[in-house]
Design a protein around this motif. Structure first.
Motif, PDB file in Angstrom:
ATOM      1  N   THR A 120       0.815  -1.219   0.000  1.00 43.07           N
ATOM      2  CA  THR A 120       0.000   0.000   0.000  1.00 43.07           C
ATOM      3  C   THR A 120       0.851   1.275   0.000  1.00 43.07           C
ATOM      4  OG1 THR A 120      -0.195  -0.297   2.399  1.00 43.07           O
ATOM      5  CG2 THR A 120      -2.045  -1.021   1.050  1.00 43.07           C
ATOM      6  N   GLU A 121       2.157   1.134   0.171  1.00 42.99           N
ATOM      7  CA  GLU A 121       3.031   2.316   0.098  1.00 42.99           C
ATOM      8  C   GLU A 121       3.786   2.389  -1.219  1.00 42.99           C
ATOM      9  OE1 GLU A 121       5.440   2.137   3.628  1.00 42.99           O
ATOM     10  OE2 GLU A 121       3.789   2.797   4.902  1.00 42.99           O
ATOM     11  N   THR A 122       3.576   1.420  -2.090  1.00 40.65           N
ATOM     12  CA  THR A 122       4.286   1.454  -3.375  1.00 40.65           C
ATOM     13  C   THR A 122       3.647   2.485  -4.306  1.00 40.65           C
ATOM     14  OG1 THR A 122       2.900  -0.288  -4.326  1.00 40.65           O
ATOM     15  CG2 THR A 122       4.926  -1.003  -3.219  1.00 40.65           C
ATOM     16  N   ARG A 123       4.453   2.957  -5.224  1.00 41.29           N
ATOM     17  CA  ARG A 123       3.949   3.926  -6.190  1.00 41.29           C
ATOM     18  C   ARG A 123       2.826   3.299  -7.021  1.00 41.29           C
ATOM     19  NH1 ARG A 123       8.419   5.447  -9.738  1.00 41.29           N
ATOM     20  NH2 ARG A 123       9.656   5.208  -7.861  1.00 41.29           N
ATOM     21  N   GLY A 124       3.008   2.031  -7.364  1.00 37.96           N
ATOM     22  CA  GLY A 124       2.000   1.333  -8.169  1.00 37.96           C
ATOM     23  C   GLY A 124       0.647   1.322  -7.486  1.00 37.96           C
ATOM     24  N   PHE A 125       0.627   0.985  -6.209  1.00 38.45           N
ATOM     25  CA  PHE A 125      -0.629   0.950  -5.461  1.00 38.45           C
ATOM     26  C   PHE A 125      -1.265   2.337  -5.442  1.00 38.45           C
ATOM     27  CE2 PHE A 125      -3.413   1.276  -1.866  1.00 38.45           C
ATOM     28  CZ  PHE A 125      -4.082   0.064  -1.832  1.00 38.45           C
ATOM     29  N   ARG A 130      -5.603   6.082  -7.134  1.00 32.26           N
ATOM     30  CA  ARG A 130      -5.700   7.539  -7.086  1.00 32.26           C
ATOM     31  C   ARG A 130      -7.144   8.007  -7.115  1.00 32.26           C
ATOM     32  NH1 ARG A 130      -1.377   8.887 -10.838  1.00 32.26           N
ATOM     33  NH2 ARG A 130      -2.832   7.809 -12.176  1.00 32.26           N
ATOM     34  N   GLU A 131      -7.984   7.252  -7.850  1.00 27.72           N
ATOM     35  CA  GLU A 131      -9.359   7.730  -8.033  1.00 27.72           C
ATOM     36  C   GLU A 131     -10.321   7.244  -6.945  1.00 27.72           C
ATOM     37  OE1 GLU A 131     -10.365   6.916 -12.162  1.00 27.72           O
ATOM     38  OE2 GLU A 131      -8.488   7.890 -12.706  1.00 27.72           O
ATOM     39  N   VAL A 132      -9.797   6.517  -5.987  1.00 29.07           N
ATOM     40  CA  VAL A 132     -10.667   6.057  -4.899  1.00 29.07           C
ATOM     41  C   VAL A 132     -10.814   7.199  -3.884  1.00 29.07           C
ATOM     42  CG1 VAL A 132     -11.008   4.304  -3.119  1.00 29.07           C
ATOM     43  CG2 VAL A 132      -9.861   3.695  -5.259  1.00 29.07           C
ATOM     44  N   ALA A 134     -11.577   9.605  -0.662  1.00 26.39           N
ATOM     45  CA  ALA A 134     -11.156   9.537   0.742  1.00 26.39           C
ATOM     46  C   ALA A 134     -12.236   8.898   1.620  1.00 26.39           C
ATOM     47  CB  ALA A 134     -10.822  10.936   1.249  1.00 26.39           C
ATOM     48  N   ARG A 135     -13.505   9.220   1.350  1.00 23.11           N
ATOM     49  CA  ARG A 135     -14.577   8.684   2.209  1.00 23.11           C
ATOM     50  C   ARG A 135     -14.684   7.159   2.068  1.00 23.11           C
ATOM     51  NH1 ARG A 135     -18.245   7.335  -1.401  1.00 23.11           N
ATOM     52  NH2 ARG A 135     -18.200   8.617  -3.274  1.00 23.11           N
ATOM     53  N   VAL A 136     -14.265   6.630   0.919  1.00 24.59           N
ATOM     54  CA  VAL A 136     -14.281   5.172   0.728  1.00 24.59           C
ATOM     55  C   VAL A 136     -13.289   4.512   1.679  1.00 24.59           C
ATOM     56  CG1 VAL A 136     -13.750   3.311  -0.898  1.00 24.59           C
ATOM     57  CG2 VAL A 136     -15.031   5.310  -1.680  1.00 24.59           C
ATOM     58  N   TRP A 137     -12.072   5.095   1.777  1.00 22.31           N
ATOM     59  CA  TRP A 137     -11.055   4.528   2.671  1.00 22.31           C
ATOM     60  C   TRP A 137     -11.506   4.610   4.131  1.00 22.31           C
ATOM     61  CZ3 TRP A 137      -8.150   1.662  -0.073  1.00 22.31           C
ATOM     62  CH2 TRP A 137      -7.655   2.066  -1.314  1.00 22.31           C
ATOM     63  N   LYS A 138     -12.334   5.616   4.439  1.00 23.52           N
ATOM     64  CA  LYS A 138     -12.774   5.802   5.828  1.00 23.52           C
ATOM     65  C   LYS A 138     -13.948   4.913   6.196  1.00 23.52           C
ATOM     66  CE  LYS A 138     -11.174  10.574   6.267  1.00 23.52           C
ATOM     67  NZ  LYS A 138     -11.649  11.636   5.349  1.00 23.52           N
ATOM     68  N   ASN A 139     -14.560   4.271   5.206  1.00 20.34           N
ATOM     69  CA  ASN A 139     -15.686   3.386   5.483  1.00 20.34           C
ATOM     70  C   ASN A 139     -15.239   2.264   6.430  1.00 20.34           C
ATOM     71  OD1 ASN A 139     -17.672   1.370   5.384  1.00 20.34           O
ATOM     72  ND2 ASN A 139     -18.162   1.804   3.241  1.00 20.34           N
ATOM     73  N   PRO A 140     -15.949   2.082   7.562  1.00 22.81           N
ATOM     74  CA  PRO A 140     -15.552   1.030   8.514  1.00 22.81           C
ATOM     75  C   PRO A 140     -15.525  -0.363   7.887  1.00 22.81           C
ATOM     76  CG  PRO A 140     -17.608   2.125   9.191  1.00 22.81           C
ATOM     77  CD  PRO A 140     -17.072   2.900   8.047  1.00 22.81           C
ATOM     78  N   LYS A 141     -16.247  -0.570   6.797  1.00 21.81           N
ATOM     79  CA  LYS A 141     -16.207  -1.874   6.131  1.00 21.81           C
ATOM     80  C   LYS A 141     -14.880  -2.092   5.420  1.00 21.81           C
ATOM     81  CE  LYS A 141     -21.164  -2.276   5.360  1.00 21.81           C
ATOM     82  NZ  LYS A 141     -22.145  -1.693   4.450  1.00 21.81           N
ATOM     83  N   VAL A 142     -14.164  -1.002   5.167  1.00 24.24           N
ATOM     84  CA  VAL A 142     -12.857  -1.120   4.505  1.00 24.24           C
ATOM     85  C   VAL A 142     -11.749  -1.272   5.559  1.00 24.24           C
ATOM     86  CG1 VAL A 142     -11.166   0.054   3.035  1.00 24.24           C
ATOM     87  CG2 VAL A 142     -13.599   0.142   2.439  1.00 24.24           C
TER      88      VAL A 142
END
Ligand code: HEC
Ligand code: HEC
Length: 169
Positions: A120-125, A130-132, A134-142
């Motif tokens: 998750t820290e690689t440039r590729g990831f 990039r288009e995901v 911020a609120r998606v990452w904050k979803n408790p299901k994630v």
């Protein structure tokens, strides 16, 4: 004046046509490059030990997602693994390390010399996500970006193709 306008219109039409053709050619070669390079579609490799041990707490992250030096670093610190103890007997650790190294990403991810321990820290990831929003990452299901299976429905079988992504609501 009228002549100029007509001329301009014709020029414009030609330019639009040229751009259109260039774009469709670029798109076609893009799509072809994708078939070879696309991380999501590369053939998957497996190893029973790796799948069992490294798939116990999270999805068994495919070896192609990190370079060999990163896998070596991860495998040599399993007793202190991201806050968990993932320690293994030497025979299993050796077998898994060999499997990971053999199938690792041939490119180096980091020029600084310090191997990255996280996909998750690689440039590729980062560029693939990039288009995901911020609120998606904050979803408790994630929970965590490392929780690939939250969105990649086929991740267990090594398939990270964007066609099989389902963002949890
Ligand atoms: C006891 C549970 C456990 C086991 C077994 C385990 N891990 Fe992990 N692993 C974790 C935890 C916890 C994290 C951190 C997850 C997070 O940040 O959300 C993690 C994260 C990782 C990451 C970084 C993910 C990222 O990109 O952020 C890698 C790579 C990884 N593990 C590889 C392995 C390998 C290889 C094995 C098998 C040798 C393994 N893990 C076995 C618990 C485990
Ligand atoms: C919050 C949801 C989410 C999580 C968690 C997530 N991804 Fe993704 N991933 C996506 C989305 C959405 C795309 C497609 C992005 C696009 O179309 O621009 C994607 C694309 C990708 C791609 C490119 C696929 C292709 O067909 O080009 C790869 C590879 C990938 N992710 C790997 C991972 C890995 C490995 C993890 C876990 C370490 C992970 N993803 C975690 C949502 C997620």
């Amino acid at each position: 004046m009228l002549f100029n306008v007509k001329n301009f219109t014709r020029m414009f039409a030609v330019v639009v046509l040229v751009i259109g053709v260039t774009m469709s050619v670029a798109h076609t070669s893009d799509a072809r490059a994708d078939d070879d390079e696309d991380e999501g579609q590369r053939p998957t490799v497996s190893n029973a030990k790796w799948k069992g041990e490294c798939g116990a707490c999270h999805v068994a992250y495919p070896p192609r997602m990190l370079p060999a030096e990163s896998w070596r670093a991860i495998m040599s610190g399993l007793d202190k693994h991201f806050g968990s103890n993932a320690g293994l007997d030497a025979a299993s650790a050796n077998e898994i390390t060999a499997f990971l190294e053999k199938n690792a990403d041939a490119r180096k991810h980091d020029a600084s010399g310090k191997p990255l321990l996280r996909i998750t820290e690689t440039r590729g990831f980062k560029s693939e996500h990039r288009e995901v929003a911020a609120r998606v990452w904050k979803n408790p299901k994630v929970k965590s970006p490392a929780n690939c299976t939250a969105c990649h429905t086929q991740a267990e079988s090594g398939d990270f193709n964007e066609d099989n992504v389902k963002i949890p609501k």
